[in-house]
Design a protein around this motif. Sequence first.
Motif, mmCIF file in Angstrom:
data_model
loop_
_atom_site.group_PDB
_atom_site.id
_atom_site.type_symbol
_atom_site.label_atom_id
_atom_site.label_comp_id
_atom_site.label_asym_id
_atom_site.label_seq_id
_atom_site.Cartn_x
_atom_site.Cartn_y
_atom_site.Cartn_z
ATOM 1 N N SER A 221 0.807 -1.223 0.000
ATOM 2 C CA SER A 221 0.000 0.000 0.000
ATOM 3 C C SER A 221 0.837 1.268 0.000
ATOM 4 O O SER A 221 0.326 2.338 0.333
ATOM 5 N N ASP A 222 2.111 1.168 -0.379
ATOM 6 C CA ASP A 222 2.943 2.369 -0.456
ATOM 7 C C ASP A 222 3.262 2.672 -1.910
ATOM 8 O O ASP A 222 3.236 1.791 -2.781
ATOM 9 N N GLY A 223 3.595 3.934 -2.171
ATOM 10 C CA GLY A 223 3.836 4.386 -3.530
ATOM 11 C C GLY A 223 5.309 4.517 -3.862
ATOM 12 O O GLY A 223 6.175 3.926 -3.219
ATOM 13 N N HIS A 224 5.589 5.350 -4.854
ATOM 14 C CA HIS A 224 6.937 5.428 -5.407
ATOM 15 C C HIS A 224 7.967 5.939 -4.406
ATOM 16 O O HIS A 224 9.090 5.443 -4.351
ATOM 17 N N THR A 225 7.607 6.923 -3.602
ATOM 18 C CA THR A 225 8.579 7.499 -2.677
ATOM 19 C C THR A 225 8.677 6.720 -1.371
ATOM 20 O O THR A 225 9.517 7.050 -0.530
ATOM 21 N N LEU A 226 7.824 5.711 -1.198
ATOM 22 C CA LEU A 226 7.847 4.874 0.011
ATOM 23 C C LEU A 226 7.698 5.726 1.269
ATOM 24 O O LEU A 226 8.234 5.395 2.330
ATOM 25 N N SER A 227 6.959 6.804 1.150
ATOM 26 C CA SER A 227 6.868 7.771 2.239
ATOM 27 C C SER A 227 5.991 7.303 3.394
ATOM 28 O O SER A 227 6.180 7.732 4.534
ATOM 29 N N GLN A 228 5.013 6.428 3.120
ATOM 30 C CA GLN A 228 4.130 5.979 4.196
ATOM 31 C C GLN A 228 4.863 5.076 5.192
ATOM 32 O O GLN A 228 4.455 4.943 6.346
ATOM 33 N N HIS A 229 5.924 4.418 4.723
ATOM 34 C CA HIS A 229 6.699 3.519 5.584
ATOM 35 C C HIS A 229 8.172 3.929 5.558
ATOM 36 O O HIS A 229 9.062 3.100 5.510
#
Length: 280
Positions: A221-229
């Motif tokens: 469930s994270d995107g390109h920048t991996l910012s959520q994790h």
Amino acid sequence: MTQQALPDRVPDREARLGRARGEERSVHGVVLLLPGGTAHSVRRRSPRAAAAVLPLARRLARAGRGDSLVTHVVHYRFHGWNGAAAHTARDAEWAVDEVVRRYGDVPVCLLGTDVGARAALHAAGHPAVTAVLALAPWLPGAPAEAGNAGDAGNARTAGGPPGDATRPAPAEEEPIDQLAGRQVLFVHGTDDVRTDPELSFRLAERAKRRDPGVCRFEVHSDGHTLSQHRSEVAALAEDFVLGTLGDRPFSRPLTDAFAAPPPLGLRMPLAAGFGRSLRG
């Protein structure tokens, strides 16, 4: 893959290493951080992309102080990969040569994001390189207009850069021989709409067939920048770097990922909270 032509006159610039972070008096290992970029551009390197990897450079330098590790951010000549010229990969190779010139025969880990991750994979054949960490790698077959770390993503498409109706070459054309004998970690968000995570899985799968020292983590469930994790990804990067360049054991999840056969070791979920009790 159809290449976009470069300008008749390519600016004459030089790549450089950013300031050293860590203990420089007795260096036992170096991490080179390779920022993101774009598919085609001879504009100057992006300060924004370089700034995006600085927190990780600082963290790894602090964590590796007891192992005499140094980190450098690589500042490219150009903002783009630029087709067959592969400027980003050539700059990564130059950077490893520069490390050897400055510090002597020390092991090097190449840590790249986006276009920089592809550069890290391509430059892995340098004799000094012992490890590669590829975060959300941009690969042929992904949207070719790869963006800087921190940029908003666009929906995945099958085509190439804007104005290019030709579908890019598949990931199977990416070289893997240079990865032999290196420890290689891929990390990719499952909701990345900028660089297709399935392409990094396919590349990791091909490399794993040739050499066991390859694994891949998925950040659900994270995107390109991996910012959520972000904290979990940074902890995994620290675990990998200290285990490959320092005299430290890998954490159990990373050990299991390297040991597991595909596809298990290539679709390892990065658990929420990873790193809070990394070696406890």
